[in-house]
Scaffold this motif. Structure first.
Motif, short mmCIF file in Angstrom:
data_model
loop_
_atom_site.label_atom_id
_atom_site.label_comp_id
_atom_site.label_asym_id
_atom_site.label_seq_id
_atom_site.Cartn_x
_atom_site.Cartn_y
_atom_site.Cartn_z
N MET A 1 -51.61 -105.19 68.32
CA MET A 1 -51.78 -103.97 67.53
C MET A 1 -51.90 -104.37 66.06
SD MET A 1 -49.04 -100.87 66.86
CE MET A 1 -48.19 -101.32 68.31
N SER A 2 -52.86 -103.74 65.40
CA SER A 2 -53.05 -104.01 63.99
C SER A 2 -52.38 -102.92 63.16
CB SER A 2 -54.55 -104.13 63.71
OG SER A 2 -55.04 -103.13 62.91
N ILE A 3 -51.83 -103.31 62.02
CA ILE A 3 -51.15 -102.38 61.12
C ILE A 3 -52.12 -102.01 60.00
CG2 ILE A 3 -49.22 -102.12 59.50
CD1 ILE A 3 -48.44 -102.23 62.52
N ASP A 4 -52.27 -100.69 59.78
CA ASP A 4 -53.21 -100.19 58.77
C ASP A 4 -52.53 -99.73 57.49
OD1 ASP A 4 -55.40 -100.42 60.69
OD2 ASP A 4 -54.51 -98.67 61.67
N PHE A 5 -51.26 -99.32 57.61
CA PHE A 5 -50.48 -98.93 56.43
C PHE A 5 -49.02 -99.24 56.68
CE2 PHE A 5 -50.55 -95.11 59.08
CZ PHE A 5 -49.26 -94.59 58.98
N VAL B 1 -60.83 -97.66 54.98
CA VAL B 1 -60.30 -96.51 55.73
C VAL B 1 -61.19 -95.29 55.47
CG1 VAL B 1 -58.36 -94.90 55.93
CG2 VAL B 1 -57.93 -97.36 55.76
N GLU B 2 -61.64 -94.67 56.57
CA GLU B 2 -62.55 -93.53 56.47
C GLU B 2 -61.93 -92.30 57.13
OE1 GLU B 2 -66.22 -94.77 58.23
OE2 GLU B 2 -66.69 -96.10 56.56
N ALA B 3 -62.26 -91.13 56.59
CA ALA B 3 -61.80 -89.86 57.16
C ALA B 3 -62.09 -89.82 58.65
CB ALA B 3 -62.49 -88.69 56.45
N GLY B 4 -61.11 -89.33 59.41
CA GLY B 4 -61.26 -89.21 60.85
C GLY B 4 -60.78 -90.42 61.63
N GLN B 5 -60.51 -91.50 60.93
CA GLN B 5 -60.05 -92.73 61.58
C GLN B 5 -58.59 -92.58 62.00
OE1 GLN B 5 -60.90 -96.03 59.00
NE2 GLN B 5 -59.84 -97.52 60.29
N LYS B 6 -58.23 -93.09 63.16
CA LYS B 6 -56.83 -93.10 63.60
C LYS B 6 -56.20 -94.39 63.09
CE LYS B 6 -53.89 -92.40 67.59
NZ LYS B 6 -53.87 -92.15 69.04
N LEU B 7 -55.09 -94.26 62.36
CA LEU B 7 -54.41 -95.42 61.78
C LEU B 7 -53.04 -95.62 62.40
CD1 LEU B 7 -55.07 -95.09 57.93
CD2 LEU B 7 -56.45 -96.22 59.67
N THR B 8 -52.59 -96.87 62.37
CA THR B 8 -51.26 -97.22 62.81
C THR B 8 -50.47 -97.70 61.60
OG1 THR B 8 -52.05 -97.89 64.99
CG2 THR B 8 -49.90 -98.73 64.32
N GLY B 9 -49.28 -97.13 61.43
CA GLY B 9 -48.41 -97.53 60.34
C GLY B 9 -47.14 -98.16 60.87
N TRP B 10 -46.59 -99.08 60.09
CA TRP B 10 -45.35 -99.76 60.45
C TRP B 10 -44.24 -99.28 59.51
CZ3 TRP B 10 -43.68 -104.98 58.27
CH2 TRP B 10 -42.48 -105.42 58.87
N ILE B 11 -43.20 -98.68 60.08
CA ILE B 11 -42.02 -98.30 59.29
C ILE B 11 -41.07 -99.50 59.34
CG2 ILE B 11 -40.13 -96.67 59.02
CD1 ILE B 11 -41.89 -94.59 60.46
N MET B 12 -41.01 -100.22 58.23
CA MET B 12 -40.37 -101.53 58.18
C MET B 12 -38.88 -101.50 58.52
SD MET B 12 -42.36 -103.28 54.95
CE MET B 12 -42.04 -101.96 53.80
N ASP B 13 -38.10 -100.63 57.86
CA ASP B 13 -36.65 -100.64 58.05
C ASP B 13 -36.23 -100.33 59.48
OD1 ASP B 13 -36.11 -101.47 55.50
OD2 ASP B 13 -35.17 -99.60 54.85
N VAL C 1 -53.10 -100.87 53.82
CA VAL C 1 -53.16 -102.32 53.65
C VAL C 1 -54.44 -102.93 54.22
CG1 VAL C 1 -50.65 -102.61 53.51
CG2 VAL C 1 -51.78 -102.73 55.75
N ILE C 2 -55.42 -102.09 54.54
CA ILE C 2 -56.71 -102.59 55.03
C ILE C 2 -57.85 -101.97 54.21
CG2 ILE C 2 -55.88 -103.00 57.38
CD1 ILE C 2 -57.45 -100.37 58.15
N GLU C 3 -58.97 -102.63 54.21
CA GLU C 3 -60.17 -102.12 53.53
C GLU C 3 -60.89 -101.12 54.43
OE1 GLU C 3 -61.39 -102.82 50.53
OE2 GLU C 3 -60.39 -104.68 49.95
#
Length: 94
Positions: free
Chosen positions: A1-5, A22-34, A18-20
């Motif tokens: 899995m790639s992290i996008d934010f 990003v376009e409207a409508g794209q599904k992103l994956t974020g990592w909540i660090m703590d 954190v990636i180049e």
């Protein structure tokens, strides 16, 4: 899995892209660090790398929390997945 934010903590209201390209409508994956967990949702706007996106809906006058710190005040309602920048967030310093 790639992290996008990344998000520092569950209590934060924004993540940082954190990636180049990003376009409207794209599904992103974020990592909540703590909490070492991920979240996913669709973005509503194109968002440049290093910029913030809302990880939950924010109302006018809500505080914006990034890395556990209050970084400003919402001046125009922001939906989850929208870009946060000078058009909808202002500093509380002046």
């Amino acid at each position: 899995m790639s992290i996008d934010f990344v998000v520092h903590d569950d209590g934060d209201s924004v993540g940082v892209v954190v990636i180049e390209g990003v376009e409207a409508g794209q599904k992103l994956t974020g990592w909540i660090m703590d909490q070492n967990k991920t979240i996913e949702f669709e973005v509503k706007n194109d968002i440049p790398i290093g910029h913030k996106l809302a990880i939950r809906d924010l109302a006018v006058d809500d505080s914006v929390i990034k890395y556990g710190e209050d970084i400003g005040r919402v001046v125009s309602a922001i939906k989850q997945g929208e870009h946060l920048h000078v058009h909808n967030v202002k500093t509380k310093r002046w």
